[in-house]
Design a protein around this motif. Structure first.
Motif, PDB file in Angstrom:
ATOM      1  N   TYR A 161     -24.945 -20.962 -31.087  1.00 33.32           N
ATOM      2  CA  TYR A 161     -24.138 -19.744 -31.209  1.00 33.32           C
ATOM      3  C   TYR A 161     -24.859 -18.639 -31.963  1.00 33.32           C
ATOM      4  CZ  TYR A 161     -20.477 -22.765 -29.437  1.00 33.32           C
ATOM      5  OH  TYR A 161     -19.754 -23.621 -28.654  1.00 33.32           O
ATOM      6  N   ASN A 162     -26.154 -18.774 -32.127  1.00 29.37           N
ATOM      7  CA  ASN A 162     -26.908 -17.755 -32.857  1.00 29.37           C
ATOM      8  C   ASN A 162     -27.337 -16.635 -31.921  1.00 29.37           C
ATOM      9  OD1 ASN A 162     -28.147 -16.594 -35.088  1.00 29.37           O
ATOM     10  ND2 ASN A 162     -29.084 -18.521 -35.710  1.00 29.37           N
ATOM     11  N   ARG A 163     -27.778 -15.523 -32.529  1.00 30.66           N
ATOM     12  CA  ARG A 163     -28.334 -14.465 -31.694  1.00 30.66           C
ATOM     13  C   ARG A 163     -29.850 -14.623 -31.640  1.00 30.66           C
ATOM     14  NH1 ARG A 163     -30.424 -11.012 -35.529  1.00 30.66           N
ATOM     15  NH2 ARG A 163     -29.276 -10.716 -37.458  1.00 30.66           N
ATOM     16  N   LEU A 164     -30.485 -13.987 -30.675  1.00 25.32           N
ATOM     17  CA  LEU A 164     -31.948 -14.030 -30.575  1.00 25.32           C
ATOM     18  C   LEU A 164     -32.547 -13.504 -31.861  1.00 25.32           C
ATOM     19  CD1 LEU A 164     -32.609 -12.720 -26.946  1.00 25.32           C
ATOM     20  CD2 LEU A 164     -32.999 -15.025 -27.806  1.00 25.32           C
ATOM     21  N   GLY A 165     -33.547 -14.179 -32.369  1.00 27.54           N
ATOM     22  CA  GLY A 165     -34.195 -13.733 -33.602  1.00 27.54           C
ATOM     23  C   GLY A 165     -33.349 -13.932 -34.834  1.00 27.54           C
ATOM     24  N   GLY A 166     -32.256 -14.667 -34.699  1.00 33.71           N
ATOM     25  CA  GLY A 166     -31.365 -14.883 -35.840  1.00 33.71           C
ATOM     26  C   GLY A 166     -31.922 -15.899 -36.827  1.00 33.71           C
ATOM     27  N   LYS A 167     -31.188 -16.071 -37.910  1.00 31.61           N
ATOM     28  CA  LYS A 167     -31.620 -16.993 -38.958  1.00 31.61           C
ATOM     29  C   LYS A 167     -30.645 -18.157 -39.037  1.00 31.61           C
ATOM     30  CE  LYS A 167     -31.119 -16.362 -43.650  1.00 31.61           C
ATOM     31  NZ  LYS A 167     -31.381 -15.822 -44.991  1.00 31.61           N
ATOM     32  N   ILE A 168     -31.183 -19.318 -39.398  1.00 32.22           N
ATOM     33  CA  ILE A 168     -30.350 -20.471 -39.712  1.00 32.22           C
ATOM     34  C   ILE A 168     -30.738 -20.885 -41.123  1.00 32.22           C
ATOM     35  CG2 ILE A 168     -29.929 -22.920 -39.216  1.00 32.22           C
ATOM     36  CD1 ILE A 168     -30.413 -22.287 -36.276  1.00 32.22           C
ATOM     37  N   LEU A 169     -29.761 -21.054 -41.972  1.00 33.88           N
ATOM     38  CA  LEU A 169     -30.038 -21.509 -43.335  1.00 33.88           C
ATOM     39  C   LEU A 169     -29.300 -22.818 -43.578  1.00 33.88           C
ATOM     40  CD1 LEU A 169     -31.183 -21.135 -46.228  1.00 33.88           C
ATOM     41  CD2 LEU A 169     -29.114 -19.860 -46.769  1.00 33.88           C
ATOM     42  N   VAL A 170     -30.057 -23.824 -43.947  1.00 32.56           N
ATOM     43  CA  VAL A 170     -29.457 -25.103 -44.313  1.00 32.56           C
ATOM     44  C   VAL A 170     -29.682 -25.286 -45.802  1.00 32.56           C
ATOM     45  CG1 VAL A 170     -29.540 -27.610 -44.021  1.00 32.56           C
ATOM     46  CG2 VAL A 170     -29.833 -26.124 -42.045  1.00 32.56           C
ATOM     47  N   SER A 171     -28.589 -25.356 -46.567  1.00 33.03           N
ATOM     48  CA  SER A 171     -28.724 -25.542 -48.004  1.00 33.03           C
ATOM     49  C   SER A 171     -27.949 -26.784 -48.410  1.00 33.03           C
ATOM     50  CB  SER A 171     -28.214 -24.310 -48.754  1.00 33.03           C
ATOM     51  OG  SER A 171     -26.898 -24.034 -48.360  1.00 33.03           O
ATOM     52  N   ALA A 172     -28.428 -27.426 -49.456  1.00 35.19           N
ATOM     53  CA  ALA A 172     -27.733 -28.626 -49.921  1.00 35.19           C
ATOM     54  C   ALA A 172     -27.841 -28.705 -51.428  1.00 35.19           C
ATOM     55  CB  ALA A 172     -28.354 -29.875 -49.293  1.00 35.19           C
ATOM     56  N   LEU A 176     -33.524 -30.400 -38.651  1.00 34.10           N
ATOM     57  CA  LEU A 176     -34.175 -29.100 -38.526  1.00 34.10           C
ATOM     58  C   LEU A 176     -35.299 -29.143 -37.502  1.00 34.10           C
ATOM     59  CD1 LEU A 176     -34.005 -28.054 -42.226  1.00 34.10           C
ATOM     60  CD2 LEU A 176     -32.804 -27.037 -40.305  1.00 34.10           C
ATOM     61  N   GLU A 177     -35.963 -30.301 -37.411  1.00 27.34           N
ATOM     62  CA  GLU A 177     -36.973 -30.464 -36.359  1.00 27.34           C
ATOM     63  C   GLU A 177     -36.302 -30.290 -34.997  1.00 27.34           C
ATOM     64  OE1 GLU A 177     -40.298 -30.589 -36.183  1.00 27.34           O
ATOM     65  OE2 GLU A 177     -39.976 -30.021 -38.283  1.00 27.34           O
ATOM     66  N   ASP A 178     -35.141 -30.941 -34.843  1.00 22.78           N
ATOM     67  CA  ASP A 178     -34.383 -30.818 -33.593  1.00 22.78           C
ATOM     68  C   ASP A 178     -34.023 -29.355 -33.328  1.00 22.78           C
ATOM     69  OD1 ASP A 178     -34.483 -33.545 -33.432  1.00 22.78           O
ATOM     70  OD2 ASP A 178     -32.405 -33.881 -34.028  1.00 22.78           O
ATOM     71  N   ALA A 179     -33.627 -28.652 -34.391  1.00 24.75           N
ATOM     72  CA  ALA A 179     -33.225 -27.250 -34.237  1.00 24.75           C
ATOM     73  C   ALA A 179     -34.394 -26.405 -33.734  1.00 24.75           C
ATOM     74  CB  ALA A 179     -32.722 -26.696 -35.570  1.00 24.75           C
ATOM     75  N   ARG A 180     -35.590 -26.708 -34.249  1.00 23.19           N
ATOM     76  CA  ARG A 180     -36.765 -25.937 -33.810  1.00 23.19           C
ATOM     77  C   ARG A 180     -37.021 -26.156 -32.328  1.00 23.19           C
ATOM     78  NH1 ARG A 180     -38.351 -27.516 -39.046  1.00 23.19           N
ATOM     79  NH2 ARG A 180     -38.339 -25.680 -40.389  1.00 23.19           N
ATOM     80  N   VAL A 181     -36.846 -27.387 -31.882  1.00 18.71           N
ATOM     81  CA  VAL A 181     -37.040 -27.701 -30.461  1.00 18.71           C
ATOM     82  C   VAL A 181     -35.947 -27.025 -29.620  1.00 18.71           C
ATOM     83  CG1 VAL A 181     -37.053 -29.571 -28.759  1.00 18.71           C
ATOM     84  CG2 VAL A 181     -38.191 -29.893 -30.962  1.00 18.71           C
ATOM     85  N   LEU A 182     -34.691 -27.180 -30.068  1.00 19.07           N
ATOM     86  CA  LEU A 182     -33.555 -26.588 -29.337  1.00 19.07           C
ATOM     87  C   LEU A 182     -33.654 -25.075 -29.251  1.00 19.07           C
ATOM     88  CD1 LEU A 182     -30.329 -28.356 -30.680  1.00 19.07           C
ATOM     89  CD2 LEU A 182     -31.034 -28.201 -28.298  1.00 19.07           C
ATOM     90  N   GLY A 210     -38.235 -20.505 -28.233  1.00 17.40           N
ATOM     91  CA  GLY A 210     -38.144 -19.357 -27.342  1.00 17.40           C
ATOM     92  C   GLY A 210     -37.070 -18.363 -27.755  1.00 17.40           C
ATOM     93  N   ARG A 211     -36.277 -18.732 -28.761  1.00 16.69           N
ATOM     94  CA  ARG A 211     -35.228 -17.794 -29.187  1.00 16.69           C
ATOM     95  C   ARG A 211     -35.593 -17.107 -30.485  1.00 16.69           C
ATOM     96  NH1 ARG A 211     -29.512 -20.401 -28.782  1.00 16.69           N
ATOM     97  NH2 ARG A 211     -28.983 -18.246 -29.136  1.00 16.69           N
TER      98      ARG A 211
END
Length: 177
Positions: free
Chosen positions: A80-91, A35-41, A44-45
Motif C-alpha cells: 500500500y505504499n507509494r512509489l519512492g515511499g519509505k517503510i520504517l520498522v522500529s522496535a 525486511l529482506e522479503d520487503a526489499r524483494v517485494l 522496482g518501486r
C-alpha cells in the motif's frame, strides 16, 4: 501462505487451539528476515526501507507465528505504499513488553474505515488490483492476542500509516493450546 492455511489459522485462533510453541529467539533476526522479503517485494518501486531496532531483542514465544505476523505488516507496508515511499520498522522493549511498529508513506486509511481494518476479508480501498484476501490484519491481530499482546492502527494520516504490534516477551502470557 494460502487462503486455506490462513482460514485454518483463524478458526484455530477462534477456538483457542492455536498450537503455539514457545522458545527463546532473537526477534531482531525475524525482523531482518521480513525486511529482506520487503526489499524483494518492493523491487522496482524505489522504496526506502529503514529500521530502528535494538542490537538484540530477546523474546520467548512462537517464532513462526510472530514471524508470520510481522511479515503480514511488512507486506502491507510494501503493497500500500507509494512509489519512492519509505517503510520504517522500529522496535523497542520495555520490561516484558516488545513493541514493533511498521509505518509507510501510503495514502493512509480513511477515518471512517479505520475501525474496520481488522475485520476479516475487509479491504479499505476495495481496489481489486491489490493482491491479497483481506485476511492479513485479522490474523495478525489474533496472533498478537494469543501472545498476550495486541495489534493497533497507531497512526493514519494521508501520508503515513503505522501499525504497532505489542507482544509479551515472556511465554508466561502465551495462551495454552
Amino acid at each position: 501462505s494460502s487462503v486455506a492455511e490462513n482460514l485454518l489459522l483463524l478458526s484455530r485462533a477462534d477456538t483457542g487451539r492455536l498450537p503455539l510453541r514457545a522458545r527463546e529467539f532473537d526477534l531482531r533476526k525475524v525482523l531482518e528476515g521480513s525486511l529482506e522479503d520487503a526489499r524483494v517485494l518492493g523491487a522496482g518501486r524505489n522504496l526506502q526501507i529503514e529500521t530502528n531496532v535494538p542490537e538484540m531483542l530477546p523474546m520467548n514465544g512462537d517464532r513462526e507465528m510472530i514471524s508470520l505476523t510481522v511479515q503480514n505488516l511488512v507486506e502491507n507496508a510494501v503493497k500500500y505504499n507509494r512509489l519512492g515511499g519509505k517503510i520504517l520498522v522500529s522496535a523497542e522493549k520495555h520490561d516484558h513488553v516488545v513493541q514493533i511498529c511498521v509505518g509507510n508513506n501510503g495514502l493512509g486509511i480513511p477515518p471512517n474505515q479505520a475501525p474496520h481494518v481488522f475485520k476479516r476479508f475487509y479491504r479499505a480501498r476495495g481496489d481489486e488490483q491489490t493482491p491479497g484476501h483481506g485476511l492479513g490484519l485479522s490474523i495478525a491481530r489474533e496472533l498478537a492476542r494469543a501472545h498476550g499482546g495486541d495489534l493497533t492502527l497507531a497512526t493514519s494520516r494521508p501520508d503515513w500509516t503505522e501499525f504497532c504490534l505489542r507482544l509479551s516477551a515472556s511465554s508466561v502470557h502465551l495462551q495454552t493450546v
